[in-house]
Design an enzyme around this catalytic site. Structure first.
Site, PDB file in Angstrom:
ATOM      1  N   HIS A  53     -10.258  -9.500   4.816  1.00 16.41           N
ATOM      2  CA  HIS A  53      -9.658  -9.141   3.570  1.00 16.41           C
ATOM      3  C   HIS A  53      -9.407 -10.178   2.840  1.00 16.41           C
ATOM      4  O   HIS A  53      -8.446 -10.601   2.231  1.00 16.41           O
ATOM      5  CB  HIS A  53      -8.385  -8.194   3.963  1.00 16.41           C
ATOM      6  CG  HIS A  53      -8.044  -7.418   2.762  1.00 16.41           C
ATOM      7  ND1 HIS A  53      -7.128  -6.277   2.776  1.00 16.41           N
ATOM      8  CD2 HIS A  53      -8.159  -7.443   1.494  1.00 16.41           C
ATOM      9  CE1 HIS A  53      -7.176  -5.539   1.840  1.00 16.41           C
ATOM     10  NE2 HIS A  53      -7.467  -6.574   0.832  1.00 16.41           N
TER      11      HIS A  53
ATOM     12  N   ARG B 298     -11.132  -0.436   0.130  1.00 17.17           N
ATOM     13  CA  ARG B 298     -10.380  -0.375   1.138  1.00 17.17           C
ATOM     14  C   ARG B 298     -10.957   0.230   2.191  1.00 17.17           C
ATOM     15  O   ARG B 298     -11.664   1.223   2.181  1.00 17.17           O
ATOM     16  CB  ARG B 298      -9.251   0.703   0.608  1.00 17.17           C
ATOM     17  CG  ARG B 298      -8.197   0.169  -0.520  1.00 17.17           C
ATOM     18  CD  ARG B 298      -7.007  -0.903   0.411  1.00 17.17           C
ATOM     19  NE  ARG B 298      -6.103  -1.440  -0.685  1.00 17.17           N
ATOM     20  CZ  ARG B 298      -6.193  -2.561  -1.129  1.00 17.17           C
ATOM     21  NH1 ARG B 298      -6.976  -3.250  -1.066  1.00 17.17           N
ATOM     22  NH2 ARG B 298      -5.227  -2.895  -1.956  1.00 17.17           N
TER      23      ARG B 298
HETATM   24  P1  NDP Z   1      -9.588  -0.384 -11.789  1.00 16.45           P
HETATM   25  O1  NDP Z   1      -8.467   0.453 -11.770  1.00 16.45           O
HETATM   26  O2  NDP Z   1      -9.454  -1.468 -12.792  1.00 16.45           O
HETATM   27  O3  NDP Z   1     -10.726   0.361 -11.560  1.00 16.45           O
HETATM   28  C1  NDP Z   1     -10.994   1.421 -10.798  1.00 16.45           C
HETATM   29  C2  NDP Z   1     -12.317   2.100 -11.032  1.00 16.45           C
HETATM   30  O4  NDP Z   1     -12.555   3.159 -10.227  1.00 16.45           O
HETATM   31  C3  NDP Z   1     -12.521   2.830 -12.342  1.00 16.45           C
HETATM   32  O5  NDP Z   1     -13.888   2.514 -12.894  1.00 16.45           O
HETATM   33  C4  NDP Z   1     -12.284   4.238 -12.160  1.00 16.45           C
HETATM   34  O6  NDP Z   1     -12.942   4.635 -13.105  1.00 16.45           O
HETATM   35  C5  NDP Z   1     -12.823   4.219 -10.835  1.00 16.45           C
HETATM   36  N1  NDP Z   1     -12.593   5.444  -9.944  1.00 16.45           N
HETATM   37  C6  NDP Z   1     -11.215   5.750  -9.525  1.00 16.45           C
HETATM   38  N2  NDP Z   1     -11.237   6.904  -8.998  1.00 16.45           N
HETATM   39  C7  NDP Z   1     -12.244   7.501  -9.286  1.00 16.45           C
HETATM   40  C8  NDP Z   1     -12.787   8.827  -8.759  1.00 16.45           C
HETATM   41  N3  NDP Z   1     -12.340   9.744  -7.945  1.00 16.45           N
HETATM   42  N4  NDP Z   1     -14.286   8.977  -9.028  1.00 16.45           N
HETATM   43  C9  NDP Z   1     -14.910   7.893  -9.625  1.00 16.45           C
HETATM   44  N5  NDP Z   1     -14.501   6.670 -10.061  1.00 16.45           N
HETATM   45  C10 NDP Z   1     -13.020   6.480  -9.647  1.00 16.45           C
HETATM   46  O7  NDP Z   1      -9.417  -1.148 -10.261  1.00 16.45           O
HETATM   47  P2  NDP Z   1      -9.901  -2.778  -9.996  1.00 16.45           P
HETATM   48  O8  NDP Z   1     -11.274  -2.864 -10.242  1.00 16.45           O
HETATM   49  O9  NDP Z   1      -8.864  -3.631 -10.398  1.00 16.45           O
HETATM   50  O10 NDP Z   1      -9.656  -2.690  -8.388  1.00 16.45           O
HETATM   51  C11 NDP Z   1     -10.193  -1.654  -7.394  1.00 16.45           C
HETATM   52  C12 NDP Z   1      -9.854  -1.607  -6.075  1.00 16.45           C
HETATM   53  O11 NDP Z   1     -10.411  -2.842  -5.550  1.00 16.45           O
HETATM   54  C13 NDP Z   1      -8.295  -1.868  -6.015  1.00 16.45           C
HETATM   55  O12 NDP Z   1      -7.617  -0.630  -6.103  1.00 16.45           O
HETATM   56  C14 NDP Z   1      -8.220  -2.505  -4.471  1.00 16.45           C
HETATM   57  O13 NDP Z   1      -8.076  -1.322  -3.667  1.00 16.45           O
HETATM   58  C15 NDP Z   1      -9.455  -3.155  -4.296  1.00 16.45           C
HETATM   59  N6  NDP Z   1      -9.398  -4.648  -4.366  1.00 16.45           N
HETATM   60  C16 NDP Z   1      -9.881  -5.398  -3.104  1.00 16.45           C
HETATM   61  C17 NDP Z   1      -9.676  -6.783  -2.838  1.00 16.45           C
HETATM   62  C18 NDP Z   1     -10.048  -7.370  -1.724  1.00 16.45           C
HETATM   63  O14 NDP Z   1      -9.950  -8.453  -1.371  1.00 16.45           O
HETATM   64  N7  NDP Z   1     -11.036  -6.847  -1.046  1.00 16.45           N
HETATM   65  C19 NDP Z   1      -8.931  -7.492  -3.907  1.00 16.45           C
HETATM   66  C20 NDP Z   1      -8.633  -6.707  -5.210  1.00 16.45           C
HETATM   67  C21 NDP Z   1      -8.740  -5.302  -5.259  1.00 16.45           C
HETATM   68  P3  NDP Z   1     -12.734   5.230 -14.724  1.00 16.45           P
HETATM   69  O15 NDP Z   1     -13.389   3.882 -15.228  1.00 16.45           O
HETATM   70  O16 NDP Z   1     -13.404   6.360 -15.202  1.00 16.45           O
HETATM   71  O17 NDP Z   1     -11.096   5.110 -14.640  1.00 16.45           O
END
Ligand code: NDP
Length: 310
Positions: A273, A225
């Site tokens: 995006h 983001r």
């Molecule tokens: P998930 O919920 O599957 O994964 C999130 C990951 O981030 C997990 O590994 C989680 O850790 C980690 N995480 C979250 N908070 C923290 C923190 N504070 N410290 C360390 N690690 C953290 O999400 P997705 O993979 O499905 O998607 C991620 C993001 O990608 C979406 O929220 C969206 O914003 C973005 N996105 C962008 C797109 C684009 O076109 N540019 C399209 C689709 C998504 P843990 O494994 O330990 O829970």
């Protein structure tokens, strides 16, 4: 049973509705519009819905988001705290983002920009090949999308590390977990790919301090983001030469304003995006099966934690 379909995005609403209806004929999908009377529905499929939805449909219990990111919903004070929110998990996006990242990484490592310049001059010249081991890649966020990026790059023999909250193991990838291991993760990475969800903990995570810890000259690929990146800090670390290039798909303000310095920066690439776009077939199949599970009283995956923000 009625399920509302509510989107302000220029998606193909008619196509989505027809596909949802065909996938789940036992429920009635209704295209929700602000001018219609209250439907009394319990469930809705949403994408950037107007706030009026929540006021007009107080019977809603659960909503299924047509996207993976839920930051905009959670920071909206009109979004009821009692609503269960389910997000899209992959939905055809992980392969698209992995492909986008492989393209960005190979542009750097295979010197494709320099070859494009040579081609413009009709110059046939083979540059010294770069050993990919000189470009350890670090992936911030190892969820459903981050894991796909990491394993795809590892299959291409890049040295890949991933950073997440839990540091869950993944074959072929060096994993780091939590704040205490972040600096070590940054210090071993020369290309950093951000695919974290936007939360109060991750906002501004790409800043002068963190980018300054990468192995120089470093490269940034941001597909998470826009608010993850402190934009002035990127310009600063690029001016110092510590970060050599950046590929950015997401921005604090979208569309990116015409006078924004990123547009004209010679070493910043901007895309609007599009690293992933919602695949209708995968999305409909996944959300239909979530709705089925919900109606059958089974556990539904993809429930967003209000506490963690993702
Ligand atoms: P998930 O919920 O599957 O994964 C999130 C990951 O981030 C997990 O590994 C989680 O850790 C980690 N995480 C979250 N908070 C923290 C923190 N504070 N410290 C360390 N690690 C953290 O999400 P997705 O993979 O499905 O998607 C991620 C993001 O990608 C979406 O929220 C969206 O914003 C973005 N996105 C962008 C797109 C684009 O076109 N540019 C399209 C689709 C998504 P843990 O494994 O330990 O829970």
């Amino acid at each position: 049973m009625k399920v509302l379909f509510c989107s302000t995005h220029p998606l193909h609403t008619a196509d989505f509705l027809a596909d949802f209806q065909a996938a789940l004929p036992v429920v009635e999908f209704i295209h929700w519009r602000e001018d219609m009377p209250t439907q009394g529905a319990e469930l809705a499929v949403i994408f950037q819905p107007p706030d009026a939805l929540y006021a007009r449909e107080p019977g809603l219990r659960a909503v299924f988001n047509l996207g993976a990111g839920v930051d905009a919903l959670l920071r909206n004070p009109a979004f009821p705290s009692s609503l269960a929110l389910y997000r899209l998990e992959d939905g055809g996006m992980s392969a698209q983002i992995a492909e986008y990242v492989v393209h960005a990484v190979s542009r750097i490592v295979r010197q494709l920009d320099r070859y494009a310049e040579q081609e413009a001059d009709r110059r046939w010249h083979q540059l010294t090949a770069i050993d990919r081991r000189e470009f350890p890649v670090g992936v911030l966020g190892m969820g459903v999308i981050g894991r796909k990026i990491a394993t795809t790059l590892a299959q291409l023999d890049y040295a890949v590390a991933g950073w997440s909250r839990s540091g869950q193991p993944l074959e072929g990838v060096e994993v780091f977990g939590g704040q205490s291991q972040m600096d070590a993760f940054l210090a071993r990475s020369r290309i950093v790919v951000n695919i974290l969800p936007l939360t109060s903990e991750t906002s501004g995570i790409l800043n002068a301090r963190t980018l300054g810890r990468l192995k120089a000259p470093a490269h940034l690929i941001n597909v998470g983001r826009g608010e993850h990146l402190v934009e002035e800090d990127l310009l600063e670390v690029m001016a110092s030469g510590h970060v050599e290039s950046a590929v950015l798909d997401v921005f604090r303000t979208e569309p990116l304003p015409k006078d924004h310095p990123f547009w004209s920066h010679p070493r910043i690439s901007v895309t609007p995006h599009i690293a992933a776009q919602t695949g209708r077939r995968e999305t409909v199949a996944q959300i239909a099966s979530k709705i089925e599970a919900y109606l059958a009283g089974r556990a539904v995956s993809g429930l967003v934690s209000r506490e963690l923000g993702y």
